[in-house]
Enzyme design. Sequence first.
Site, PDB file in Angstrom:
ATOM      1  N   LYS A   1       5.043   2.035   3.754  1.00 17.17           N
ATOM      2  CA  LYS A   1       4.427   2.525   5.145  1.00 17.17           C
ATOM      3  C   LYS A   1       2.937   2.032   4.920  1.00 17.17           C
ATOM      4  O   LYS A   1       2.395   2.361   3.918  1.00 17.17           O
ATOM      5  CB  LYS A   1       4.590   3.810   5.280  1.00 17.17           C
ATOM      6  CG  LYS A   1       4.773   4.053   6.688  1.00 17.17           C
ATOM      7  CD  LYS A   1       5.144   5.760   6.804  1.00 17.17           C
ATOM      8  CE  LYS A   1       4.600   6.335   8.106  1.00 17.17           C
ATOM      9  NZ  LYS A   1       5.058   7.801   8.283  1.00 17.17           N
ATOM     10  N   ILE A   2       2.552   1.165   5.630  1.00 13.86           N
ATOM     11  CA  ILE A   2       1.185   0.659   5.590  1.00 13.86           C
ATOM     12  C   ILE A   2       0.494   0.789   6.897  1.00 13.86           C
ATOM     13  O   ILE A   2       0.850   0.665   7.898  1.00 13.86           O
ATOM     14  CB  ILE A   2       1.295  -0.969   5.449  1.00 13.86           C
ATOM     15  CG1 ILE A   2       2.297  -1.491   4.469  1.00 13.86           C
ATOM     16  CG2 ILE A   2      -0.133  -1.768   5.376  1.00 13.86           C
ATOM     17  CD1 ILE A   2       1.733  -1.702   3.045  1.00 13.86           C
TER      18      ILE A   2
END
Length: 224
Positions: A85-86
Amino acid sequence: MELYLDTANLEQIKEVAEMGIIRGVTTNPSLLAKEDPTVDFKQRIIEIHRLVGGHVSVEVISTDKDGMVREAEEIIEWFPEATIKIPMIPQGLAAVKELSARGIPTNVTLIFSATQAIAAQQAGASYVSIFLGRLDDIAYDGIAVLNDICEIWDVQGYDSLIIAASIRNPLHIVESARAGADIATVPYNVLMQSLKNPLTDIGLEKFIKDYDRYLTERQKSMLI
Ligand code: G3P
Protein backbone atom coordinates in the site's frame (compact mmCIF):
# COMPACT_ATOMS: atom_id res chain seq x y z
CA MET A 1 -18.00 -6.62 -5.45
CA GLU A 2 -15.85 -8.38 -2.88
CA LEU A 3 -15.69 -7.46 0.80
CA TYR A 4 -12.41 -6.91 2.62
CA LEU A 5 -12.04 -6.16 6.32
CA ASP A 6 -10.30 -2.86 7.14
CA THR A 7 -8.49 -3.71 10.36
CA ALA A 8 -5.33 -5.11 11.91
CA ASN A 9 -7.21 -6.80 14.76
CA LEU A 10 -6.71 -10.58 14.73
CA GLU A 11 -9.87 -11.45 16.74
CA GLN A 12 -12.04 -9.42 14.35
CA ILE A 13 -10.43 -11.03 11.31
CA LYS A 14 -10.81 -14.54 12.75
CA GLU A 15 -14.49 -14.00 13.56
CA VAL A 16 -15.39 -12.55 10.16
CA ALA A 17 -13.21 -14.98 8.18
CA GLU A 18 -15.09 -17.87 9.81
CA MET A 19 -18.33 -16.49 8.33
CA GLY A 20 -16.79 -16.75 4.86
CA ILE A 21 -17.74 -13.22 3.81
CA ILE A 22 -14.35 -11.56 3.33
CA ARG A 23 -11.76 -12.10 0.62
CA GLY A 24 -9.03 -9.91 2.06
CA VAL A 25 -7.79 -7.48 4.68
CA THR A 26 -6.44 -3.95 4.36
CA THR A 27 -4.33 -2.38 7.09
CA ASN A 28 -2.76 1.01 7.58
CA PRO A 29 -0.41 2.53 10.18
CA SER A 30 -3.34 4.04 12.15
CA LEU A 31 -5.09 0.66 12.35
CA LEU A 32 -1.86 -1.08 13.42
CA ALA A 33 -1.29 1.58 16.08
CA LYS A 34 -4.60 0.57 17.74
CA GLU A 35 -3.31 -2.97 18.36
CA ASP A 36 -1.11 -4.59 21.00
CA PRO A 37 2.43 -3.20 20.43
CA THR A 38 4.01 -6.34 21.95
CA VAL A 39 2.93 -8.38 18.89
CA ASP A 40 5.62 -8.09 16.24
CA PHE A 41 4.44 -6.32 13.04
CA LYS A 42 5.75 -9.09 10.77
CA GLN A 43 4.09 -11.83 12.86
CA ARG A 44 0.80 -9.90 12.87
CA ILE A 45 0.77 -9.60 9.07
CA ILE A 46 1.63 -13.27 8.57
CA GLU A 47 -1.13 -14.25 11.03
CA ILE A 48 -3.62 -11.98 9.23
CA HIS A 49 -2.81 -13.78 5.97
CA ARG A 50 -3.14 -17.18 7.64
CA LEU A 51 -6.58 -16.22 8.97
CA VAL A 52 -8.00 -14.64 5.83
CA GLY A 53 -6.21 -16.69 3.17
CA GLY A 54 -6.65 -13.95 0.54
CA HIS A 55 -5.54 -10.40 -0.20
CA VAL A 56 -3.56 -8.51 2.45
CA SER A 57 -2.53 -4.88 1.84
CA VAL A 58 0.45 -3.73 3.93
CA GLU A 59 1.26 -0.02 3.98
CA VAL A 60 4.72 1.55 3.81
CA ILE A 61 5.56 4.51 6.04
CA SER A 62 8.41 6.07 4.04
CA THR A 63 7.58 9.15 1.99
CA ASP A 64 10.47 8.96 -0.50
CA LYS A 65 10.53 6.61 -3.47
CA ASP A 66 13.63 4.64 -2.50
CA GLY A 67 12.42 4.23 1.07
CA MET A 68 9.04 2.92 -0.13
CA VAL A 69 10.68 0.47 -2.54
CA ARG A 70 13.07 -0.71 0.21
CA GLU A 71 10.16 -1.28 2.60
CA ALA A 72 8.23 -3.12 -0.11
CA GLU A 73 11.22 -5.41 -0.76
CA GLU A 74 11.47 -6.16 2.94
CA ILE A 75 7.73 -6.92 3.25
CA ILE A 76 7.79 -9.15 0.17
CA GLU A 77 10.78 -11.03 1.56
CA TRP A 78 8.92 -12.22 4.64
CA PHE A 79 5.47 -12.19 3.11
CA PRO A 80 5.56 -12.81 -0.69
CA GLU A 81 1.78 -12.58 -1.20
CA ALA A 82 1.58 -9.01 0.18
CA THR A 83 0.09 -6.14 -1.77
CA ILE A 84 2.08 -3.00 -0.99
CA LYS A 85 0.00 0.00 0.00
CA ILE A 86 1.54 3.24 -1.22
CA PRO A 87 0.34 6.81 -0.54
CA MET A 88 -0.95 8.91 -3.44
CA ILE A 89 1.97 11.36 -3.62
CA PRO A 90 4.39 11.93 -6.53
CA GLN A 91 7.12 9.85 -4.85
CA GLY A 92 4.53 7.14 -4.28
CA LEU A 93 3.65 7.06 -7.98
CA ALA A 94 7.36 6.63 -8.82
CA ALA A 95 7.53 3.73 -6.34
CA VAL A 96 4.39 2.17 -7.90
CA LYS A 97 5.97 2.42 -11.35
CA GLU A 98 9.09 0.60 -10.17
CA LEU A 99 7.25 -2.05 -8.14
CA SER A 100 4.76 -2.74 -10.90
CA ALA A 101 7.62 -3.19 -13.41
CA ARG A 102 8.92 -5.89 -11.06
CA GLY A 103 5.49 -7.54 -10.84
CA ILE A 104 4.89 -6.51 -7.21
CA PRO A 105 1.19 -5.66 -6.63
CA THR A 106 0.42 -2.20 -5.25
CA ASN A 107 -2.59 -0.52 -3.70
CA VAL A 108 -2.50 3.27 -4.01
CA THR A 109 -4.15 4.74 -0.95
CA LEU A 110 -5.46 8.18 0.10
CA ILE A 111 -7.16 8.84 -3.25
CA PHE A 112 -9.79 11.59 -3.10
CA SER A 113 -10.36 12.52 -6.76
CA ALA A 114 -10.69 11.05 -10.25
CA THR A 115 -7.46 12.73 -11.38
CA GLN A 116 -5.53 11.05 -8.58
CA ALA A 117 -7.10 7.69 -9.45
CA ILE A 118 -6.20 8.07 -13.15
CA ALA A 119 -2.58 8.95 -12.27
CA ALA A 120 -2.30 5.92 -9.97
CA GLN A 121 -3.69 3.67 -12.72
CA GLN A 122 -1.20 5.08 -15.24
CA ALA A 123 1.71 4.49 -12.84
CA GLY A 124 0.74 0.80 -12.76
CA ALA A 125 -1.30 0.44 -9.55
CA SER A 126 -3.00 -2.93 -9.13
CA TYR A 127 -5.59 -1.33 -6.81
CA VAL A 128 -6.79 2.24 -6.25
CA SER A 129 -8.35 3.04 -2.86
CA ILE A 130 -10.97 5.80 -2.88
CA PHE A 131 -11.69 7.30 0.56
CA LEU A 132 -15.45 7.86 0.82
CA GLY A 133 -15.93 8.78 4.48
CA ARG A 134 -13.13 11.33 4.62
CA LEU A 135 -14.64 13.09 1.57
CA ASP A 136 -18.04 13.13 3.27
CA ASP A 137 -16.32 14.56 6.39
CA ILE A 138 -15.36 17.70 4.45
CA ALA A 139 -18.81 18.01 2.81
CA TYR A 140 -17.75 16.44 -0.50
CA ASP A 141 -19.82 13.56 -1.82
CA GLY A 142 -17.59 10.47 -1.55
CA ILE A 143 -20.02 8.26 -3.47
CA ALA A 144 -20.26 10.83 -6.30
CA VAL A 145 -16.44 10.72 -6.66
CA LEU A 146 -16.54 6.91 -6.66
CA ASN A 147 -19.32 6.93 -9.28
CA ASP A 148 -17.18 9.18 -11.51
CA ILE A 149 -14.16 6.93 -11.15
CA CYS A 150 -16.16 3.77 -11.89
CA GLU A 151 -17.67 5.40 -14.97
CA ILE A 152 -14.24 6.53 -16.20
CA TRP A 153 -12.89 2.99 -15.66
CA ASP A 154 -15.73 1.60 -17.82
CA VAL A 155 -15.21 4.15 -20.59
CA GLN A 156 -11.44 3.77 -20.62
CA GLY A 157 -11.19 0.06 -19.90
CA TYR A 158 -8.67 0.67 -17.09
CA ASP A 159 -7.60 -2.47 -15.27
CA SER A 160 -6.65 -1.35 -11.74
CA LEU A 161 -9.19 -2.73 -9.28
CA ILE A 162 -11.25 -0.08 -7.49
CA ILE A 163 -11.42 -0.32 -3.69
CA ALA A 164 -14.08 1.71 -1.88
CA ALA A 165 -12.31 2.63 1.40
CA SER A 166 -12.98 4.81 4.43
CA ILE A 167 -16.40 3.15 4.62
CA ARG A 168 -18.37 4.55 7.54
CA ASN A 169 -21.84 3.00 7.27
CA PRO A 170 -23.77 0.15 5.60
CA LEU A 171 -25.17 2.50 2.94
CA HIS A 172 -21.60 3.14 1.77
CA ILE A 173 -21.36 -0.63 1.06
CA VAL A 174 -24.59 -0.62 -0.96
CA GLU A 175 -23.67 2.51 -2.91
CA SER A 176 -20.17 1.18 -3.62
CA ALA A 177 -21.64 -2.02 -5.06
CA ARG A 178 -24.13 0.00 -7.12
CA ALA A 179 -21.31 2.23 -8.43
CA GLY A 180 -19.40 -0.86 -9.58
CA ALA A 181 -16.45 -0.85 -7.15
CA ASP A 182 -14.52 -4.14 -7.29
CA ILE A 183 -13.98 -4.21 -3.54
CA ALA A 184 -15.32 -2.47 -0.43
CA THR A 185 -12.97 -2.56 2.54
CA VAL A 186 -15.11 -2.26 5.62
CA PRO A 187 -14.34 -1.74 9.33
CA TYR A 188 -15.51 -4.55 11.64
CA ASN A 189 -18.26 -2.54 13.38
CA VAL A 190 -19.79 -1.38 10.08
CA LEU A 191 -19.65 -4.88 8.61
CA MET A 192 -21.37 -6.39 11.66
CA GLN A 193 -23.96 -3.60 11.63
CA SER A 194 -24.62 -4.32 7.94
CA LEU A 195 -25.54 -7.94 8.76
CA LYS A 196 -28.22 -6.95 11.24
CA ASN A 197 -31.89 -6.38 10.56
CA PRO A 198 -34.50 -6.19 13.35
CA LEU A 199 -36.95 -8.17 11.18
CA THR A 200 -34.47 -11.08 11.10
CA ASP A 201 -34.27 -11.10 14.92
CA ILE A 202 -38.06 -10.76 15.32
CA GLY A 203 -38.63 -13.47 12.71
CA LEU A 204 -36.19 -15.90 14.36
CA GLU A 205 -37.68 -15.30 17.81
CA LYS A 206 -41.14 -16.09 16.39
CA PHE A 207 -39.93 -19.29 14.65
CA ILE A 208 -38.42 -20.53 17.93
CA LYS A 209 -41.48 -19.58 20.01
CA ASP A 210 -43.90 -21.18 17.52
CA TYR A 211 -41.87 -24.38 17.41
CA ASP A 212 -41.75 -24.54 21.22
CA ARG A 213 -45.54 -24.12 21.30
CA TYR A 214 -45.91 -26.89 18.72
CA LEU A 215 -43.69 -29.22 20.79
CA THR A 216 -45.68 -28.47 23.96
CA GLU A 217 -48.99 -29.13 22.13
CA ARG A 218 -47.58 -32.35 20.70
CA GLN A 219 -46.40 -33.57 24.10
CA LYS A 220 -49.82 -32.76 25.57
CA SER A 221 -51.60 -34.63 22.75
CA MET A 222 -49.40 -37.71 23.32
CA LEU A 223 -50.35 -37.79 27.00
CA ILE A 224 -54.06 -37.91 26.24
O1 G3P B 1 -8.90 1.90 4.16
C1 G3P B 1 -8.75 3.23 4.54
C2 G3P B 1 -9.45 3.47 5.80
O2 G3P B 1 -8.83 2.75 6.81
C3 G3P B 1 -9.61 4.86 6.24
O3 G3P B 1 -10.76 4.88 6.99
O4 G3P B 1 -12.36 5.73 8.61
O5 G3P B 1 -9.92 6.25 8.86
O6 G3P B 1 -11.26 7.31 7.05
P1 G3P B 1 -11.10 6.12 7.92
